[in-house]
Design an enzyme around this catalytic site. Sequence first.
Site, mmCIF file in Angstrom:
data_model
loop_
_atom_site.group_PDB
_atom_site.id
_atom_site.type_symbol
_atom_site.label_atom_id
_atom_site.label_comp_id
_atom_site.label_asym_id
_atom_site.label_seq_id
_atom_site.Cartn_x
_atom_site.Cartn_y
_atom_site.Cartn_z
ATOM 1 N N LYS A 101 44.004 36.227 30.019
ATOM 2 C CA LYS A 101 44.180 35.359 31.592
ATOM 3 C C LYS A 101 43.243 34.485 31.357
ATOM 4 O O LYS A 101 42.868 32.869 31.786
ATOM 5 C CB LYS A 101 44.858 35.452 32.623
ATOM 6 C CG LYS A 101 46.657 36.487 32.602
ATOM 7 C CD LYS A 101 47.455 36.039 33.799
ATOM 8 C CE LYS A 101 46.231 37.773 34.761
ATOM 9 N NZ LYS A 101 47.065 38.806 34.412
ATOM 10 N N ASN A 124 43.849 32.806 40.579
ATOM 11 C CA ASN A 124 43.054 34.604 40.770
ATOM 12 C C ASN A 124 41.724 34.552 39.638
ATOM 13 O O ASN A 124 41.189 36.139 39.795
ATOM 14 C CB ASN A 124 43.886 35.385 39.440
ATOM 15 C CG ASN A 124 44.190 36.562 39.655
ATOM 16 O OD1 ASN A 124 44.191 37.365 40.667
ATOM 17 N ND2 ASN A 124 44.371 37.392 38.427
ATOM 18 N N HIS A 169 51.571 47.203 37.144
ATOM 19 C CA HIS A 169 51.129 47.255 38.671
ATOM 20 C C HIS A 169 53.234 48.263 38.475
ATOM 21 O O HIS A 169 53.266 47.425 39.465
ATOM 22 C CB HIS A 169 51.318 45.736 38.463
ATOM 23 C CG HIS A 169 50.177 44.933 38.755
ATOM 24 N ND1 HIS A 169 49.459 45.369 38.936
ATOM 25 C CD2 HIS A 169 49.593 43.786 37.801
ATOM 26 C CE1 HIS A 169 47.759 44.761 38.710
ATOM 27 N NE2 HIS A 169 48.657 43.491 38.292
#
Length: 428
Positions: A101, A124, A169
Amino acid sequence: MSLVRFLARHGQAFAVADSRETPPELSTLQREYPQVSVHCGPLSAAQLSAAQVLYVSPGLALSTPALQAAIAQGVSISGDIDLFAQYARAPIVAITGSNAKSTVTTLVGQMFAAAGLKVAIGGNLGVPALDLLDDAVDVYVMELSSFQLETTTHLQARVAVCLNISEDHMDRYDDLQDYIAAKQRVFNAAQALVVNRDDLLSQPQQAHTSVISFGLSQPAAGEFGLREHQGETYLAYGNELLLAVSRLKVRGSHNYANALAALAIGASMALPMAAMLTALQAFAGLEHRCQWLRTRHGVDWYNDSKATNVGAALAAIEGLGADSSGKLVLIAGGDGKGADFSSLQAPVAQYCRAVIVLGRDAEQVAQALAAAVPIERVSSLTAAVQLAAQLAQAGDSVLLAPACASLDMFKSFEERGEKFAQALEELP
């Protein structure tokens, strides 16, 4: 603090709650906004339920009981990205994915800059979203995490992309489908989509009228991909050869995929190809992301401390392994976040000479890879670097790609990467 500044600037009545007893910015908040009520420590369901809307930090799971109690009372849940999207006056390019990303977001931002546009980059990555708001901005390029997307319903990006999906996650999501669903929210009401045709899990589940795909395969008309020509590999758009990958400063097939994704995003925004290719050739990658550090005794050393999940480590191993004449010595381990490391076994067996493990979940990594290559166990990153220097042979590469988060031993992945580079410099 970004939210505090924004809400105060807009004259909103609000309070702040933090689950930590002494959050890092508490003194700043109390000094600069003495009128704001602050509650630190265990979250109060009664207090949260009295609000009209809760702007929830991405670091706080929505399953937190106090939040669930507020939701049950009809309190709206939102986040800073949702608020940003409602106030942004320029188009938003929204980029998510399990890996790459930051690289793609930065690269796309540089492409817009090369085209002469005023671009704001963040989310982010780097600057918080609300701090980017500026009426002079031509385009916003936003990196978005799954946690941020959970509280985002009004994004309506001009271009949206989910670069890839790999297990991550799993300590926060019920299962992989739950995680994918959070990532897929990036596509909601987007005007145009960029799709990775090599990764079915990352692709939108609903058909869309405006889609450009990228992938490492040979591209059809209107697609971005790789083509071979006279013994060289080229980035290509349909039949058009754009740039030989040998002219890029970054190596590995994962970086070629990143370049193709950036080109597809830029094309969706009608950027001039010349500007995009200029930015591509100048791009040297980001720190801690498959970053070449030095060559020592014929061995290349790479810092991919940002490889905090299995998918990122997999991309680095396959990307560098396929692009290297020698073998890899892999350094891995840390906080595994409940991940399954078994998918690393085949590429490790193919490309690695040895694996050095450390950190809290070192034994889980070792058990998953024990059948592939020799496993060495160490207690510190310095010891890992010293051992890697002994194991690697001329023509090999040493790769720090932990496949784990860093917080069991370090403050951040950045600190882990810096300690790795420091230990390398201190080798005799």
